[in-house]
Design an enzyme around this catalytic site. Structure first.
Site, PDB file in Angstrom:
ATOM      1  N   SER A   8       0.811  -1.211   0.000  1.00 41.28           N
ATOM      2  CA  SER A   8       0.000   0.000   0.000  1.00 41.28           C
ATOM      3  C   SER A   8       0.850   1.269   0.000  1.00 41.28           C
ATOM      4  O   SER A   8       1.946   1.289   0.561  1.00 41.28           O
ATOM      5  CB  SER A   8      -0.904   0.010   1.242  1.00 41.28           C
ATOM      6  OG  SER A   8      -1.532   1.258   1.424  1.00 41.28           O
ATOM      7  N   TYR A  54      -2.292   5.472  -4.252  1.00 39.20           N
ATOM      8  CA  TYR A  54      -3.306   6.512  -4.116  1.00 39.20           C
ATOM      9  C   TYR A  54      -2.723   7.733  -4.819  1.00 39.20           C
ATOM     10  O   TYR A  54      -1.648   8.208  -4.449  1.00 39.20           O
ATOM     11  CB  TYR A  54      -3.561   6.848  -2.643  1.00 39.20           C
ATOM     12  CG  TYR A  54      -4.443   5.860  -1.923  1.00 39.20           C
ATOM     13  CD1 TYR A  54      -5.766   5.665  -2.316  1.00 39.20           C
ATOM     14  CD2 TYR A  54      -3.968   5.138  -0.830  1.00 39.20           C
ATOM     15  CE1 TYR A  54      -6.582   4.758  -1.642  1.00 39.20           C
ATOM     16  CE2 TYR A  54      -4.774   4.239  -0.150  1.00 39.20           C
ATOM     17  CZ  TYR A  54      -6.082   4.057  -0.572  1.00 39.20           C
ATOM     18  OH  TYR A  54      -6.897   3.174   0.081  1.00 39.20           O
ATOM     19  N   THR A  76      -5.810   2.756  -7.145  1.00 36.80           N
ATOM     20  CA  THR A  76      -7.117   2.683  -6.484  1.00 36.80           C
ATOM     21  C   THR A  76      -7.989   3.823  -6.988  1.00 36.80           C
ATOM     22  O   THR A  76      -7.597   4.991  -6.916  1.00 36.80           O
ATOM     23  CB  THR A  76      -6.954   2.763  -4.954  1.00 36.80           C
ATOM     24  OG1 THR A  76      -6.264   1.586  -4.511  1.00 36.80           O
ATOM     25  CG2 THR A  76      -8.300   2.837  -4.260  1.00 36.80           C
ATOM     26  N   LYS A 112      -8.081  -0.720  -9.350  1.00 36.07           N
ATOM     27  CA  LYS A 112      -8.724  -1.362  -8.210  1.00 36.07           C
ATOM     28  C   LYS A 112      -9.940  -0.546  -7.774  1.00 36.07           C
ATOM     29  O   LYS A 112      -9.820   0.653  -7.514  1.00 36.07           O
ATOM     30  CB  LYS A 112      -7.735  -1.472  -7.044  1.00 36.07           C
ATOM     31  CG  LYS A 112      -8.333  -2.079  -5.777  1.00 36.07           C
ATOM     32  CD  LYS A 112      -7.287  -2.164  -4.674  1.00 36.07           C
ATOM     33  CE  LYS A 112      -7.850  -2.769  -3.406  1.00 36.07           C
ATOM     34  NZ  LYS A 112      -8.792  -1.879  -2.706  1.00 36.07           N
ATOM     35  N   SER A 123     -13.718  -4.595  -6.629  1.00 36.23           N
ATOM     36  CA  SER A 123     -13.554  -4.336  -5.201  1.00 36.23           C
ATOM     37  C   SER A 123     -14.463  -3.200  -4.767  1.00 36.23           C
ATOM     38  O   SER A 123     -14.683  -2.253  -5.535  1.00 36.23           O
ATOM     39  CB  SER A 123     -12.088  -3.943  -4.922  1.00 36.23           C
ATOM     40  OG  SER A 123     -11.917  -3.488  -3.596  1.00 36.23           O
ATOM     41  N   HIS A 131     -13.609  -1.899  -1.731  1.00 39.53           N
ATOM     42  CA  HIS A 131     -12.718  -1.403  -0.684  1.00 39.53           C
ATOM     43  C   HIS A 131     -13.047  -2.047   0.664  1.00 39.53           C
ATOM     44  O   HIS A 131     -12.958  -1.420   1.719  1.00 39.53           O
ATOM     45  CB  HIS A 131     -12.842   0.123  -0.581  1.00 39.53           C
ATOM     46  CG  HIS A 131     -11.536   0.823  -0.289  1.00 39.53           C
ATOM     47  ND1 HIS A 131     -10.859   1.537  -1.243  1.00 39.53           N
ATOM     48  CD2 HIS A 131     -10.797   0.916   0.846  1.00 39.53           C
ATOM     49  CE1 HIS A 131      -9.756   2.057  -0.701  1.00 39.53           C
ATOM     50  NE2 HIS A 131      -9.698   1.682   0.564  1.00 39.53           N
TER      51      HIS A 131
END
Length: 366
Positions: free
Chosen positions: A119, A143, A169, A237, A259, A261
């Site tokens: 991440s 991100y 994401t 994602k 997804s 999340h």
């Protein structure tokens, strides 16, 4: 009443035999603020809970009298072989669950032979994670920061460190309405982030520990900018609809992670497994589709693959394993899932991942 359990009297603890055993153990071991941070969903947590419940509405249609003396769980994602279609989803702040944090997670993934997605909000430096597991298959989850130059520097760094894919994401232009975090606001911000991690040491280029802003202006046309600066395959994602899946194909991305999340962003969206079918149909086999959200058993893995997922990514159970016994706990969680999946394949008559198909499942009328 005065009797001690075996574990209290120094005898062996009861073995943990399924993922929910690790969940119960982690809940006892972690502080309330940390537990709420890991387990919390958005709003009433309907989607978080539905991610799990939706799998239970799918039934298996086993086929017998097939030679299942040899069952091969291996598969490939983005051209790299993994030992089973069970990988680790990106999650931040693993140090909340175990002191070595992401370094332990990376070691476990390497030992089991699967992919670990690191991440942006990792609590260990990317360099330390790579040193901890130099041979591991790693993807990096991004991100997108409003400052383009920071994104560029970070992408160039992960590419130079040997990460094999960039996972962007897309479902977090704003942080979801996470009520537990609001209740624990003081604990979360001050205790978890500041006390646990402190300020970055001099020369440690990890500004992301201060929950850096996410670019809310990011849109489809921006993808070409990312593609122009990296040779890494780009995975999106957070896709949940056929319309966005079609746009992903049109914009030449390499994969989609279906997804929601973990139910932490927008509540009352479909369970991941329920959204998977329309996304798979929309991409028409042109790109790989993966799934995260609600995977708790080997049967869940089989069901996701039967509906067209190339592999699944596991989230919260990895942190439960970390809280239990660090990298060895994560290994145990992954090996339990692998063993359950092997059993699921064997008992449905699948000798290889390629033999898992839609005919193996039916939707329950319950």
């Amino acid at each position: 009443k005065g009797d001690k359990t075996e574990s209290e009297s120094g005898g062996p603890e009861m073995p943990l035999v399924c993922l929910t055993d690790f969940q119960a153990h982690a809940r006892e071991r972690l502080s309330k603020a940390t537990w709420d941070f890991i387990e919390g969903g958005a709003d009433a947590s309907l989607t978080r809970d539905d991610n799990i419940a939706a799998f239970q509405k799918i039934r298996l249609r086993p086929r017998y009298l097939r030679d299942v003396s040899k069952v091969d769980m291996r598969t490939n994602i983005q051209g790299e072989e993994i030992s089973a279609p069970i990988c680790i989803a990106p999650m931040g702040f693993h140090c909340l669950a175990w002191p070595d944090g992401e370094m332990s997670t990376a070691r476990a993934a390497q030992a089991v032979g699967i992919c670990y997605v690191t991440s942006t909000y990792a609590s260990c430096s990317l360099e330390d994670i790579v040193v901890a597991a130099p041979r591991g298959l790693r993807w990096f989850q991004l991100y997108v920061h409003p400052n383009r130059q920071l994104n560029k520097q970070l992408i160039q760094k992960v590419e130079s460190l040997g990460f094999k894919a960039l996972v962007i994401t897309v479902d977090a232009p704003k942080v979801g309405n996470r009520r537990h975090n609001m209740v624990n606001q003081v604990d979360l911000q001050k205790t978890l982030l500041l006390k646990q991690f402190g300020l970055p040491a001099e020369g440690n280029s990890r500004p992301s520990l201060q929950m850096s802003p996410i670019d809310a202006s990011l849109c489809w046309d921006d993808l070409s900018w990312f593609q122009s600066m990296t040779r890494l395959p780009i995975i999106l994602k957070g896709i949940l609809t056929k319309e966005d899946a079609e746009l992903a194909v049109k914009h030449n991305v390499h994969g989609i992670i279906v997804s929601n999340h973990g139910g932490r962003q927008l509540d009352e969206v479909p369970a991941s497994i329920d959204a998977l079918t329309e996304v798979v149909a929309a991409v028409k086999g042109k790109i790989e589709v993966y799934l995260d959200g609600g995977i708790r058993t080997g049967n869940d893995v089989l069901k996701a693959l039967a509906l067209g997922a190339k592999c699944v990514f596991v989230g919260r159970p990895i942190l439960w394993g970390l809280a239990y016994k660090g990298e060895h706990g994560v290994e145990e969680v992954l090996n339990i899932l692998k063993n359950e999946f092997h059993t699921s394949m064997t008992l449905t008559g699948c000798r290889s991942v390629a033999e898992i198909n839609r005919d193996l499942i039916q939707f329950s009328r319950l």
